[in-house]
Structure formats: structure tokens, C-alpha cells
Scaffold this active site. Structure first.
Site, short mmCIF file in Angstrom:
data_model
loop_
_atom_site.label_atom_id
_atom_site.label_comp_id
_atom_site.label_asym_id
_atom_site.label_seq_id
_atom_site.Cartn_x
_atom_site.Cartn_y
_atom_site.Cartn_z
N ARG A 145 0.84 -1.19 0.00
CA ARG A 145 0.00 0.00 0.00
C ARG A 145 0.88 1.24 0.00
O ARG A 145 1.96 1.25 0.57
CB ARG A 145 -0.90 0.02 1.23
N CYS A 197 1.44 -7.23 11.73
CA CYS A 197 1.80 -7.34 13.14
C CYS A 197 1.11 -8.52 13.81
O CYS A 197 1.03 -8.59 15.04
CB CYS A 197 1.49 -6.04 13.87
N ASP A 214 -8.75 -9.78 9.44
CA ASP A 214 -8.26 -8.43 9.11
C ASP A 214 -9.25 -7.31 9.42
O ASP A 214 -8.83 -6.23 9.79
CB ASP A 214 -7.88 -8.38 7.62
N SER A 234 -0.78 -3.34 10.32
CA SER A 234 -0.47 -4.23 9.21
C SER A 234 0.81 -5.02 9.47
O SER A 234 1.80 -4.47 9.96
CB SER A 234 -0.31 -3.41 7.94
N THR A 282 -3.50 -12.24 11.33
CA THR A 282 -3.79 -13.52 10.69
C THR A 282 -3.27 -14.66 11.55
O THR A 282 -3.95 -15.67 11.76
CB THR A 282 -3.16 -13.58 9.29
N ASN A 283 -2.05 -14.49 12.05
CA ASN A 283 -1.44 -15.56 12.83
C ASN A 283 -2.17 -15.82 14.14
O ASN A 283 -2.32 -16.96 14.56
CB ASN A 283 0.04 -15.27 13.06
N HIS A 307 -9.96 -2.36 11.95
CA HIS A 307 -8.89 -3.20 11.40
C HIS A 307 -8.58 -4.30 12.42
O HIS A 307 -7.55 -4.28 13.07
CB HIS A 307 -7.65 -2.32 11.16
N TYR A 367 -1.90 -3.56 -6.61
CA TYR A 367 -1.58 -4.30 -5.40
C TYR A 367 -2.65 -4.25 -4.31
O TYR A 367 -3.11 -3.16 -3.95
CB TYR A 367 -0.25 -3.79 -4.81
N ARG A 393 2.26 -12.08 -0.48
CA ARG A 393 0.97 -12.46 0.12
C ARG A 393 0.38 -13.69 -0.54
O ARG A 393 0.72 -14.03 -1.67
CB ARG A 393 -0.02 -11.30 -0.04
N ARG A 406 3.97 -3.82 17.37
CA ARG A 406 5.38 -4.22 17.49
C ARG A 406 6.08 -3.18 18.32
O ARG A 406 6.31 -2.07 17.86
CB ARG A 406 6.04 -4.24 16.11
N LYS A 436 -9.59 -2.39 2.10
CA LYS A 436 -9.27 -1.23 2.92
C LYS A 436 -10.09 0.00 2.50
O LYS A 436 -10.52 0.79 3.34
CB LYS A 436 -7.77 -0.94 2.89
P1 GTP Z 1 -2.02 -7.52 7.57
O1 GTP Z 1 -2.57 -8.58 6.70
O2 GTP Z 1 -0.95 -6.70 6.91
O3 GTP Z 1 -3.05 -6.64 8.19
O4 GTP Z 1 -1.15 -8.25 8.72
P2 GTP Z 1 -1.47 -9.19 9.98
O5 GTP Z 1 -1.67 -8.33 11.19
O6 GTP Z 1 -2.52 -10.17 9.67
O7 GTP Z 1 -0.06 -9.92 10.20
P3 GTP Z 1 0.35 -11.45 10.06
O8 GTP Z 1 -0.35 -12.34 11.03
O9 GTP Z 1 0.29 -11.82 8.65
O10 GTP Z 1 1.87 -11.40 10.54
C1 GTP Z 1 2.85 -10.60 9.93
C2 GTP Z 1 4.22 -11.10 10.27
O11 GTP Z 1 4.42 -11.17 11.67
C3 GTP Z 1 4.51 -12.49 9.72
O12 GTP Z 1 5.81 -12.52 9.17
C4 GTP Z 1 4.40 -13.37 10.93
O13 GTP Z 1 5.20 -14.52 10.81
C5 GTP Z 1 4.86 -12.45 12.07
N1 GTP Z 1 4.21 -12.81 13.35
C6 GTP Z 1 2.89 -13.04 13.53
N2 GTP Z 1 2.63 -13.39 14.82
C7 GTP Z 1 3.82 -13.36 15.47
C8 GTP Z 1 4.22 -13.62 16.83
O14 GTP Z 1 3.40 -13.96 17.71
N3 GTP Z 1 5.53 -13.47 17.12
C9 GTP Z 1 6.44 -13.09 16.17
N4 GTP Z 1 7.72 -12.96 16.54
N5 GTP Z 1 6.11 -12.84 14.88
C10 GTP Z 1 4.82 -12.97 14.53
C1 SPV Z 2 -2.67 -4.45 5.36
O1 SPV Z 2 -1.71 -3.85 4.84
O2 SPV Z 2 -3.12 -4.12 6.49
C2 SPV Z 2 -3.29 -5.59 4.68
C3 SPV Z 2 -2.91 -5.87 3.29
O3 SPV Z 2 -4.11 -6.27 5.26
S1 SPV Z 2 -3.62 -4.77 2.15
O4 SPV Z 2 -4.80 -5.43 1.57
O5 SPV Z 2 -2.64 -4.54 1.08
O6 SPV Z 2 -4.01 -3.55 2.79
MN MN Z 3 -4.64 -5.43 7.27
#
Ligand code: GTP
Ligand code: SPV
Ligand code: MN
Length: 580
Positions: A63, A244, A269, A242, A247-248, A220, A191, A360, A391, A200
Site C-alpha cells: 500500500r 503485526c 483483518d 499491518s 492472521t497468525n 482493522h 496491489y 501475500r 510491534r 481497505k
Molecule cells: P495484515 O494482513 O498486513 O493486516 O497483517 P497481519 O496483522 O494479519 O499480520 P500477520 O499475522 O500476517 O503477521 C505478519 C508477520 O508477523 C509475519 O511474518 C508473521 O510470521 C509475524 N508474526 C505473527 N505473529 C507473530 C508472533 O506472535 N511473534 C512473532 N515474533 N512474529 C509474529
Molecule cells: C494491510 O496492509 O493491512 C493488509 C494488506 O491487510 S492490504 O490489503 O494490502 O491492505
Molecule cells: Mn490489514
């Protein structure tokens, strides 16, 4: 709807207009179109059936917040944190770029629903685009085609979005929003969040504007259900910036599964939340798929998503092996022989990461093995806890609970996080990102804070508000907390606090778990690491307070007095604890 499409076609002048019905047959045609372009490939059909690799232009991989605008007649209405353009001026400037932009191309018309087809909370959007890649992604991320036109009927109640790749030059890239008209124009990027307009642009920027007018919330946030022994499921929503960890967290394999704690995914998300007749804030996931960060995702960090990614998935800017399988850093194991980078070059050490850090995957939500049985519940799920996080290499402890809603809003409003590859610009810079909405709030964030405060007064059974930080670092620079599936230990404490159990000690910043209150069995973590994870350093917090005061000052008199009051209260608590 036809009128609007006609207007869009008159402006962009495509060779052909295709109305999408969302059918399988149509999808095959669109994928075929996508594969005609040199930037898209079919992956190994045996091991990754119906999976594709797309390489975006190297200057179009995230973005672009500096090219994203909110257009309202009065500049003051977008606040100090948004880019502003006058609506008339934007129509002229961006209109010039869209004029004739689809010559020689096909314009796809994609009606879509954000939210379950039968939910009263869902809303209809309409995206026209000249990118088959965007159509293929929208098909995974939203409910597109006939379901949407059926829901719309003769109504004009939809959010139109006009998207063109333009020439992909960042100098001619604009993502502009007209909240009063509920209109989106995007040109020059293919993208993710710049181009999949339901995500978004609609579900956060336009929806947040509508939500304030109509008394609901567009956030968000991930939505998860934590199952506890006996089978009860408690729902929580969490806002992290984003890349952070949303998803995980939403898809984790719980480290406490054998003790009866399991996590179910409702969304990863975005959350749309409304006060329901049971007195709870109810949330739906407006999306139908996950557009997740690939790097760092592997069997040891997120096995649930890994199990979903081997079919019907579009990969963007990942590396590819000699077997035509997707590859990225953290997938497990070292770079294989014959690896090709996201830019299509043979990989070697000098090339850096093979996958772009913001590479992604786009995968249908129902492919996730942990998808909640309630993920499409029309009335949404009742939210018992809201979790903020970011973070933060220093300062913020692993978890703390706010004293009450107003203090919780202050905690969200003063959130900060290191920047990530999800947005163009420097990575690792600490910035204020209130409620993880800094890039996504469609109006003045001071008014947004006010809206949060007002919502708190209206919710009969408000969720408790927490803050987490998986990213605190030790003296050696390494993360102190193992994260991922171990984060369930923190969710368990949050659940216990919601239920009025869970032991805590009161600190200046809020309630922090007593060390004995966090379930740590089976986890090898040094006592010093734990001490550091829970340490509340009053001196450090005073420094942070000075920074958040400066941030708040940007909003001038529009900042709700309640937040200044919370700021002063925290300052006083810290003063008392620091010996003169
Ligand atoms: P957007 O889709 O951008 O909104 O991101 P998101 O908040 O869904 O982040 P996502 O879960 O994809 O994690 C982003 C990065 O952080 C990845 O590289 C993960 O591996 C890492 N990550 C996620 N959870 C943890 C955690 O608990 N500890 C650590 N050290 N890294 C993490
Ligand atoms: C983010 O950046 O917070 C995302 C990916 O979830 S995007 O769809 O590119 O905004
Ligand atoms: Mn997001």
C-alpha cells in the site's frame, strides 16, 4: 448500477465490458486472461492444484499511504493524519489519469457483498477494474456476482469503486476516497489494499465514515473464538497494525489444545461491529478470504494456514522452486536449489530474500481447518474482549488490561508500532497508529476517538479492553516471547479476566497478570525473560507519554477532553511511582 457503469466506461473507454456473475466458468476465463500476461503463472498442478503466482511491478508491492487521499469539501474533516484533496480537484486530477485508461483493455464489472450474503450487517459494493488479477482476488476475498446483484435488486445502495492499473507508475498513482458520495477511485496500482477496493478502501475507509454516522464500528481487527474446556466459545477482536500478527493470532494452533483451549477463526483483518439486542457488541467478518503475509508463515508458526494454502490460492510476489512450487523465507528449510526470486531472477545470496517481505497469499476462508462454525452467522458473534497491540521492541508488557472503557480507548488511541513492509517506506520506525487505523480511518481521528467513547456509553455489555505485545526484545535484540501458538496463554488469561477470574496486579498502566496467573506449563522460558516481559518501567513510560502528548496535540481542540484526562491521570500515576 448500469448508469454508474456506463459513466465509468465513458471515462475509461475500454474495448469491452464484461459483467461478472461469479460463476466457475467465468472464473476460468478470467484466470486464462490473467495467465496471458507475462507476470502470472500457473503453479505445480499436482501439488498446488488451481494455484497461481503473480508478480507485481517491483514498484507496486505494498500500500502507498502517501498516495492515498480522503476528499471532503472541508480539509479539517479529514484531520491531521490523512492526506486531503478537494473533491472537485481530485475529480479533475485523477479523472485525467482515468480518461481513456482502459483503451485496448477489458473492463470487468464486479458486484460484491462485504459480509455474509444473508446478514443485515453486510453491504454491497461494485468494483470496475481492468485487471483480471484483481477480479480473481476479489472472487476469493468477497462474495461476488449473482449473490450481490440479487441482494442489491433495484436499490442504489452500493459503494461504487473505479479501478484501473493505469501505467503502474507511482508518479501517476492515486487512491482517492469521496466519503460523502461513498465513492472510490484508484489508478496506477494493482496491489492488494490499493486495488481490491472492497478491502481497505470500502470496508475500512468508507465504512468507518458510514459507521460513525450510523452508530456502528468498522475496525482493522481480527475476530476469533477461544474455546475453553467444556466447549464454551468466547469471542475476541484484536487490532494490530499491518503485518503485526492478526492472521497468525486468528488462525493459531493453540499450544494449550491438550488442556481444552482451541482457537477458531471468524476473520483475520476487518471487523464490522454493531450493538445487538442481547446487549453485546456483535462482529461480522466482511471478507470471504485471507490476504495474508507469506514470509514467516510455516508449519512451525502457522500450520493451520499452511494446510489451506495448497489449493485454489493466488500467491503474489513469492519465490518459486524448480518444481513450480511457491517458496518464501520462513516456509521451513533453506532456499532450495534452482530457486527463482519474486522478481523472476535466479536466486543467490546477493539477491536478498527470494520472496518480497510483503509477499501475500489469497486463500478462501472456508479452506482454513480452524474456520469457526459461526464465521458466517448473519447476526455476527458477541465480542467479550477487544485487544490492541503492536510491534514494540521496548516498553509495552506482554499483556495488560485497561481500567475501564475510557482508559481502554486511551490505550488504543496511544498505540504505537514499528512500521512494516505492508506499506511503502522505511521499515522498523516507531509511529503512533491508533487502533491500527492510522492508514484506514476515513475522517478526522479525533472524531473517531469521540465515536469510540460514545459507543462505550451505548453498549450495555461492553467488551473489556486489553493491550498485548508479542514483540518485546531482550538485551540481545531477540524477541523475549515465542509468540504464535504460545499466544493462547495470553488469550486464556484474557478469558479469565472477562469471566472475573484471572489474577492481576494493578500497575500505573493497567492490570498486569500475576506471574502465577499465566499458564506456562510446557513452555521453556527463562525467569529473566518473564520478568522483562512483565516489567512496567515508569521512566520509559514517562518518555512515551511525552511522545503521545505531542501526537495528541496535532488534533487540537477536536481531541476529546476524556483523552487528555486519561493522559493526565497516567502522568500522575507515574509521578507517584517514581521516587523524587
Ligand atoms: P495484515 O494482513 O498486513 O493486516 O497483517 P497481519 O496483522 O494479519 O499480520 P500477520 O499475522 O500476517 O503477521 C505478519 C508477520 O508477523 C509475519 O511474518 C508473521 O510470521 C509475524 N508474526 C505473527 N505473529 C507473530 C508472533 O506472535 N511473534 C512473532 N515474533 N512474529 C509474529
Ligand atoms: C494491510 O496492509 O493491512 C493488509 C494488506 O491487510 S492490504 O490489503 O494490502 O491492505
Ligand atoms: Mn490489514
Amino acid at each position: 448500477m448500469e448508469t454508474w457503469v456506463d459513466q465509468a466506461a465513458r471515462l475509461t473507454k475500454p474495448d469491452k465490458v464484461v459483467f461478472c456473475d461469479g460463476s466457475e466458468a467465468e472464473n476460468n476465463v478470467i484466470l486464462h486472461e490473467m495467465l496471458k500476461h507475462a507476470d502470472s503463472f500457473r503453479l505445480n498442478e499436482k501439488t498446488y492444484p488451481n494455484c497461481y503466482l503473480h508478480r507485481s511491478s517491483p514498484s507496486d508491492v505494498a500500500r502507498t499511504e502517501h498516495l492515498t487521499f480522503i476528499c471532503t469539501p472541508d480539509k479539517d474533516d479529514v484531520g491531521p493524519t490523512n492526506n486531503w484533496m478537494d473533491p472537485g480537484a481530485a475529480k479533475i486530477k485523477v479523472g485525467a489519469l482515468l480518461d481513456g485508461a482502459m483503451r485496448g483493455r477489458t473492463m470487468y464489472v464486479v458486484p460484491y457483498i462485504m459480509g455474509p450474503a444473508n446478514s443485515p450487517i453486510s453491504k454491497v459494493g461494485l468494483e470496475v477494474t481492468d485487471s483480471p488479477y484483481v477480479v480473481a482476488n476479489m472472487r476469493i476475498m468477497a462474495r461476488i456476482g449473482k449473490v450481490a446483484t440479487d441482494r442489491l435488486g433495484n436499490s442504489a445502495d452500493f459503494v461504487p469503486g473505479l479501478h484501473s492499473l493505469g501505467d503502474l507508475d507511482p508518479l501517476r498513482r492515486y487512491i482517492v476516497h469521496f466519503p460523502e458520495e461513498r465513492l472510490i477511485w484508484s489508478v496506477g496500482s494493482g496491489y492488494g489494499g490499493n486495488a481490491l477496493l472492497g478491502k481497505k478502501c470500502f470496508a475500512l475507509r468508507i465504512a468507518s465514515y458510514m459507521a460513525r454516522q450510523q452508530g456502528w464500528m468498522a475496525e482493522h481487527m481480527l475476530i476469533l473464538g477461544l474455546e475453553s474446556p467444556g466447549g464454551k466459545v468466547t469471542y475476541m477482536a484484536a487490532a494490530f497494525p499491518s503485518a503485526c500478527g492478526k492472521t497468525n493470532l486468528a488462525m493459531m494452533v493453540s499450544a494449550l489444545e491438550s488442556q481444552g483451549y482451541k482457537v477458531w477463526t471468524v476473520g483475520d483483518d476487518i471487523a464490522w461491529m454493531r450493538i445487538a439486542s442481547d446487549g453485546y457488541l456483535h462482529a461480522i467478518n466482511p471478507e470471504a478470504g485471507f490476504f495474508g503475509v507469506a514470509p514467516g508463515t510455516g508449519m512451525n508458526t502457522n500450520p493451520n494456514v499452511m494446510r489451506a494454502l495448497n489449493r485454489n490460492t493466488i500467491f503474489t510476489n513469492v519465490g518459486v522452486t524448480s518444481e513450480d512450487e511457491p517458496w518464501w523465507e520462513g516456509i521451513g528449510g533453506g532456499p532450495p536449489e534452482g530457486l527463482v526470486t519474486w522478481r523472476g531472477e535466479k536466486w543467490d545470496l546477493s539477491k536478498g530474500p527470494a520472496a518480497h517481505p510483503n509477499a501475500r497469499y489469497t486463500v478462501p476462508a472456508q479452506q482454513s481447518p480452524c474456520i469457526s462454525p459461526n464465521w458466517e452467522a448473519p447476526e455476527g458473534v458477541p465480542i467479550s474482549a477487544i485487544i490492541f497491540g503492536g510491534r514494540r521492541g521496548r516498553l509495552a508488557p506482554l499483556v495488560y488490561e485497561s481500567f475501564d472503557w475510557q482508559h481502554g480507548v486511551f490505550v488504543g488511541a496511544t498505540m504505537a508500532s514499528e512500521t512494516t513492509a505492508a506499506t511503502t517506506g522505511d521499515v522498523g520506525i516507531m509511529r503512533r497508529d491508533p487502533m491500527a487505523m492510522l492508514p484506514f480511518c476515513g475522517y478526522d481521528m479525533a472524531d473517531y476517538f469521540r465515536h469510540w467513547l460514545e459507543m462505550g456509553k451505548r453498549i450495555p455489555k461492553p467488551p473489556k479492553i486489553f493491550h498485548v505485545n508479542w514483540f518485546r526484545r531482550g538485551a540481545n535484540g531477540k524477541f523475549l516471547w515465542p509468540g504464535y501458538g504460545e499466544n493462547v496463554r495470553v488469550l486464556k488469561w484474557i478469558l479469565e479476566r472477562v469471566e472475573g477470574r484471572g489474577e492481576a496486579r494493578e500497575t500505573e498502566i493497567g492490570y498486569v497478570p500475576k506471574k502465577s496467573a499465566l499458564t506456562l506449563d510446557g513452555l521453556h522460558i527463562a525467569r529473566e525473560a518473564l520478568n522483562e516481559l512483565f516489567r512496567v518501567d515508569a521512566d520509559d513510560w514517562e518518555i512515551d507519554l511525552a511522545d503521545s502528548r505531542e501526537f495528541f496535540a496535532k488534533f487540537g481542540p477536536r481531541l476529546p477532553a476524556e483523552l487528555r484526562e486519561e493522559h493526565q491521570k497516567l502522568a500522575r500515576r507515574l509521578e507517584r511511582s517514581i521516587p523524587a
